[in-house]
Each structure stands twice: as structure tokens, then as C-alpha cells.
Design an enzyme around this catalytic site. Structure first.
Site, PDB file in Angstrom:
ATOM      1  N   GLY A 109      -6.404  10.028  10.235  1.00  0.00           N
ATOM      2  CA  GLY A 109      -6.933   9.524  11.391  1.00  0.00           C
ATOM      3  C   GLY A 109      -6.314   8.519  12.178  1.00  0.00           C
ATOM      4  O   GLY A 109      -5.382   7.766  11.470  1.00  0.00           O
ATOM      5  N   GLY A 122      -7.035   5.565  15.034  1.00  0.00           N
ATOM      6  CA  GLY A 122      -7.813   4.703  15.841  1.00  0.00           C
ATOM      7  C   GLY A 122      -7.289   3.717  16.524  1.00  0.00           C
ATOM      8  O   GLY A 122      -6.031   3.766  17.043  1.00  0.00           O
ATOM      9  N   ALA A 123      -7.873   2.971  17.175  1.00  0.00           N
ATOM     10  CA  ALA A 123      -7.457   1.782  18.060  1.00  0.00           C
ATOM     11  C   ALA A 123      -6.586   0.811  17.337  1.00  0.00           C
ATOM     12  O   ALA A 123      -5.683   0.393  18.057  1.00  0.00           O
ATOM     13  CB  ALA A 123      -8.664   1.037  18.698  1.00  0.00           C
ATOM     14  N   GLY A 128      -5.267   1.368  14.107  1.00  0.00           N
ATOM     15  CA  GLY A 128      -4.660   1.752  12.660  1.00  0.00           C
ATOM     16  C   GLY A 128      -4.423   3.260  12.785  1.00  0.00           C
ATOM     17  O   GLY A 128      -4.988   4.049  13.437  1.00  0.00           O
ATOM     18  N   VAL A 153      -4.130   6.153   9.845  1.00  0.00           N
ATOM     19  CA  VAL A 153      -4.809   6.482   8.076  1.00  0.00           C
ATOM     20  C   VAL A 153      -4.075   7.628   7.596  1.00  0.00           C
ATOM     21  O   VAL A 153      -3.985   8.694   8.213  1.00  0.00           O
ATOM     22  CB  VAL A 153      -6.010   6.257   8.386  1.00  0.00           C
ATOM     23  CG1 VAL A 153      -6.864   6.447   6.918  1.00  0.00           C
ATOM     24  CG2 VAL A 153      -7.130   5.455   8.962  1.00  0.00           C
ATOM     25  N   LYS A 156      -4.649   2.798   5.196  1.00  0.00           N
ATOM     26  CA  LYS A 156      -4.929   2.017   6.673  1.00  0.00           C
ATOM     27  C   LYS A 156      -3.787   1.307   6.877  1.00  0.00           C
ATOM     28  O   LYS A 156      -3.936   0.268   6.409  1.00  0.00           O
ATOM     29  CB  LYS A 156      -6.191   1.723   7.134  1.00  0.00           C
ATOM     30  CG  LYS A 156      -6.526   1.413   8.393  1.00  0.00           C
ATOM     31  CD  LYS A 156      -8.026   0.984   8.698  1.00  0.00           C
ATOM     32  CE  LYS A 156      -8.262   0.656  10.188  1.00  0.00           C
ATOM     33  NZ  LYS A 156      -9.491   0.255  10.496  1.00  0.00           N
ATOM     34  N   ASP A 194     -19.730  -1.518  14.959  1.00  0.00           N
ATOM     35  CA  ASP A 194     -19.055  -0.379  15.643  1.00  0.00           C
ATOM     36  C   ASP A 194     -19.586   1.061  14.967  1.00  0.00           C
ATOM     37  O   ASP A 194     -18.621   1.971  14.834  1.00  0.00           O
ATOM     38  CB  ASP A 194     -17.336  -0.567  15.443  1.00  0.00           C
ATOM     39  CG  ASP A 194     -16.817   0.338  16.365  1.00  0.00           C
ATOM     40  OD1 ASP A 194     -17.365   0.697  17.333  1.00  0.00           O
ATOM     41  OD2 ASP A 194     -15.592   0.725  16.166  1.00  0.00           O
TER      42      ASP A 194
HETATM   43  P1  ADP Z   1      -9.799   2.217  13.762  1.00  0.00           P
HETATM   44  O1  ADP Z   1     -10.447   0.999  13.591  1.00  0.00           O
HETATM   45  O2  ADP Z   1      -8.426   2.318  14.171  1.00  0.00           O
HETATM   46  O3  ADP Z   1     -10.835   3.196  14.460  1.00  0.00           O
HETATM   47  P2  ADP Z   1     -10.558   3.623  11.465  1.00  0.00           P
HETATM   48  O4  ADP Z   1     -11.043   2.818  10.101  1.00  0.00           O
HETATM   49  O5  ADP Z   1     -12.011   4.019  12.021  1.00  0.00           O
HETATM   50  O6  ADP Z   1      -9.763   2.804  12.246  1.00  0.00           O
HETATM   51  O7  ADP Z   1      -9.590   4.920  11.048  1.00  0.00           O
HETATM   52  C1  ADP Z   1      -9.314   6.005  12.064  1.00  0.00           C
HETATM   53  C2  ADP Z   1      -9.939   7.450  11.321  1.00  0.00           C
HETATM   54  O8  ADP Z   1      -9.011   7.506  10.170  1.00  0.00           O
HETATM   55  C3  ADP Z   1     -11.316   7.620  10.957  1.00  0.00           C
HETATM   56  O9  ADP Z   1     -12.008   8.009  12.272  1.00  0.00           O
HETATM   57  C4  ADP Z   1     -11.275   8.699  10.146  1.00  0.00           C
HETATM   58  O10 ADP Z   1     -10.864   9.940  10.865  1.00  0.00           O
HETATM   59  C5  ADP Z   1      -9.655   8.311   9.213  1.00  0.00           C
HETATM   60  N1  ADP Z   1     -10.079   7.319   8.070  1.00  0.00           N
HETATM   61  C6  ADP Z   1     -10.490   6.047   7.930  1.00  0.00           C
HETATM   62  N2  ADP Z   1     -10.584   5.908   6.780  1.00  0.00           N
HETATM   63  C7  ADP Z   1     -10.663   6.778   6.031  1.00  0.00           C
HETATM   64  C8  ADP Z   1     -10.746   7.119   4.492  1.00  0.00           C
HETATM   65  N3  ADP Z   1     -11.513   6.084   4.006  1.00  0.00           N
HETATM   66  N4  ADP Z   1     -10.811   8.372   4.217  1.00  0.00           N
HETATM   67  C9  ADP Z   1     -10.577   9.579   5.202  1.00  0.00           C
HETATM   68  N5  ADP Z   1     -10.168   9.266   6.497  1.00  0.00           N
HETATM   69  C10 ADP Z   1     -10.277   7.958   6.854  1.00  0.00           C
HETATM   70 MG    MG Z   2     -12.791   3.742  14.067  1.00  0.00          MG
END
Ligand code: ADP
Ligand code: MG
Length: 306
Positions: free
Chosen positions: A23, A25-26, A28, A30, A45, A139
Site C-alpha cells: 500500500g 499512502g500520503a 508511507g 508499506v 511501513k 482518519d
Molecule cells: P498512510 O498514512 O500513508 O495512509 P497507511 O498506514 O494507511 O499509510 O498505509 C497505506 C496502505 O498500506 C493501506 O491503505 C493498506 O493498503 C496498506 N497497509 C498498511 N498497513 C498494513 C498492514 N498492517 N498490513 C497490510 N497492508 C497494510
Molecule cells: Mg491510510
């Protein structure tokens, strides 16, 4: 209690699959990883120091550490380890492999009441825990609710992304009214913001403080989307945050007499009304939500009505 360690130990302890992005995101990226010693799957992450100030990161780790110190919760993806080097922070989290609720909604459409009730009960349970230990998520949206399995019928919720979370310096006291809570609790950081489509009106133009009641409004919006497949305020065609802000600040009522909700039980509509209550002092708390008959599975319709 875990401590932040230098980045070097990271690649010794974990085998990281940098070619597979779970994934983005803004703040990070992952990646999937494994504990080198056991082969156990985890998520990494990686947050660039360039994209977040250290206080933003600190809130995310503070929230995750507070969750950890309070024993964690079955519906929250917990922090297991963390590292940092001169350019990145690295959080090792429980891996959740069923994808985002967002993707499930896109692929399969709305949930039946029975499935939605089971999943939203897990969200309410996670929030009762979080708010009880003084963490506001700030969020909540279907992208930040992961499912443990790809099969939408037997997955459980794992809440993620504490990048916008706010810590209340004093643990929230549930015997106080929410007005008192809002004025007596102080936030440690308002570094990041969330996604405005899930914000209640009172969050716009305040000093950036997020409250437990704001999380509950977001749950109401998520529930509406889970049951209808669409956002309550029809944000299609709005492209900027400013336009979304204007729409929500115009104080629309959730369309609960609309054809979109005609198939829903009275009890489901009652719950959405009480979560999308405009007055934050009257809005359901997470504890109250857990008592609602629809969330308890007593009144949710068992069959999906097309
Ligand atoms: P951001 O703060 O950049 O939005 P997130 O923590 O939401 O970061 O992580 C971005 C994406 O990564 C999530 O929407 C998800 O799809 C994936 N992701 C995050 N944490 C996990 C996890 N523990 N297991 C599997 N996928 C994850
Ligand atoms: Mg997110």
C-alpha cells in the site's frame, strides 16, 4: 516496552520484500516482510523523514505504543517493532492480508445488513478501546479498515493508519460529558489532517483538534457507504478538498428518506442517524454504539435485499 533502534538491525531481523508494495499512502509505503528467525509474516511501513515532520511521526508511534502498552486490540493492527535511520522511520506491524474495505466495496458493492453489522461492531469495539485509552484515530475511512481475509464473509476488521491520530494527554474520563472532555483534554499534536469526506461539520475551521465524537461521525459515514455503496452527501463531481469542505459545511442532513436507503431496516437507519448526529454532544459514543440493537445483531436484516 519497545525502543526505537538504529536501522541496521532491521534487515538482520526482517527479510523485506521491497519489490511488492502492499500500500501507498500520503506519508508511507508499506511492504511485506518476514521475521527472519521464524518466517512469520509482518508488514513494514516506511516513512520518509522528508514527507513528515518528526512530530507527525511521533504521534503515530505514540498512538501505536499506547495501544501496545494497553494490551492491543483484536481489531487493530498492532505495532511490533520500530527502527529509524537518517532518512526513514520503519514501523513493523501485524500483516493484514485481506485488503482494504475500500477495495471490497468497489469489487462486491454494498454489504448485507448482517455482514455490515458484524464488521461495524468490530470497528465500534476498536474505538471503545482507543477512546478509552485516550487515542482519537482522526482518519477513519474504508481505506484504513483492512480485512483479515479476502473472503468478505468471514474476515475480521483490522484498523490501521495512526498517522493522523491524536493523543489526549489525560485519559478520557467517560463519566464526564463530551463537552467537558473536549475542553479538558489537550492534544499533543495536530500535525496531520485526515480525509475531509469523513469529517463532521464541527471539524472544519476549528484549531485542528480531533475528538472521539468526530471519529463516531466518520463511522456513521462509513456505515452509510457499507449499506448503500455511495457516500451520503454525493461527492461525485467534487474534485477538491475545498469543494468537499463547502458541501459538508453547508450542513446537509444524511439522506435517510431516500430511495438509496429504502431497503434498510428502521434499526439500521436509526443507528446512522445517531452516528451522523450534527450535535457532537448528542452523537453516540463508541460504548453506546456497542449497545445499539442493530450492532448487537438483534435487528439487522439477515437477508440481502436486492
Ligand atoms: P498512510 O498514512 O500513508 O495512509 P497507511 O498506514 O494507511 O499509510 O498505509 C497505506 C496502505 O498500506 C493501506 O491503505 C493498506 O493498503 C496498506 N497497509 C498498511 N498497513 C498494513 C498492514 N498492517 N498490513 C497490510 N497492508 C497494510
Ligand atoms: Mg491510510
Amino acid at each position: 516496552r519497545m525502543r526505537s533502534m538504529k536501522g541496521r538491525g532491521l534487515t538482520e531481523k526482517y527479510t523485506i520484500d521491497w519489490d511488492t508494495v502492499l500500500g501507498e499512502g500520503a506519508y508511507g509505503m508499506v511492504y511485506p516482510a518476514r521475521v527472519a528467525a521464524t518466517g512469520e509474516k509482518v508488514a513494514l511501513k516506511k516513512i520518509s523523514r522528508r514527507y513528515t515532520n518528526s512530530s507527525g511521526f511521533k504521534t503515530e508511534t505514540d498512538a501505536l505504543l499506547r495501544i501496545y502498552d494497553n494490551g492491543g486490540h483484536p481489531n487493530i493492527s498492532g505495532l511490533r517493532d520500530m527502527y529509524e535511520d537518517h532518512s526513514y522511520f520503519y514501523l513493523i506491524l501485524d500483516l493484514v492480508s485481506g485488503g482494504e474495505m475500500f477495495e471490497h466495496l468497489i469489487h462486491f458493492g454494498a454489504y448485507s445488513e448482517a455482514d455490515a453489522a458484524r464488521l461495524i461492531q468490530e470497528v465500534a469495539s476498536a474505538l471503545a478501546f482507543l477512546h478509552g485509552v485516550g487515542v482519537v484515530h482522526a482518519d477513519l475511512k474504508p481505506e484504513n479498515l483492512l480485512l483479515s481475509t479476502k473472503n468478505r464473509l468471514d474476515g475480521t476488521i483490522k484498523m490501521i493508519d495512526f498517522g493522523c491520530a491524536q493523543i489526549k494527554d489525560d485519559e478520557l474520563d467517560h463519566s464526564k460529558s463530551s463537552t467537558e472532555q473536549a475542553t479538558t483534554s489537550t492534544t499533543s499534536s495536530a500535525a496531520s489532517t485526515g480525509t475531509t469526506a469523513y469529517w463532521p461539520k464541527e471539524r472544519f475551521g476549528n484549531d485542528g483538534e480531533a475528538t472521539p465524537a468526530m471519529d463516531m461521525w466518520s463511522v456513521g459515514v462509513i456505515l452509510y457507504i457499507m449499506l448503500t455503496g455511495v457516500h451520503p452527501f454525493d461527492l461525485r463531481g467534487l474534485s477538491t478538498d475545498e469543494e468537499i469542505e463547502e458541501r459538508i459545511k453547508a450542513d446537509p442532513s444524511p439522506p435517510l428518506d431516500h430511495h438509496l436507503v429504502g431497503h434498510l431496516s428502521e434499526s439500521a437507519i436509526d443507528l446512522i442517524k445517531k452516528l451522523m448526529e450534527k450535535d457532537p454532544n448528542k452523537r453516540l459514543t463508541a460504548y453506546e454504539m456497542l449497545q445499539h440493537p442493530w450492532v448487537r445483531g438483534e435487528t439487522a436484516l439477515k437477508e440481502k435485499i436486492q
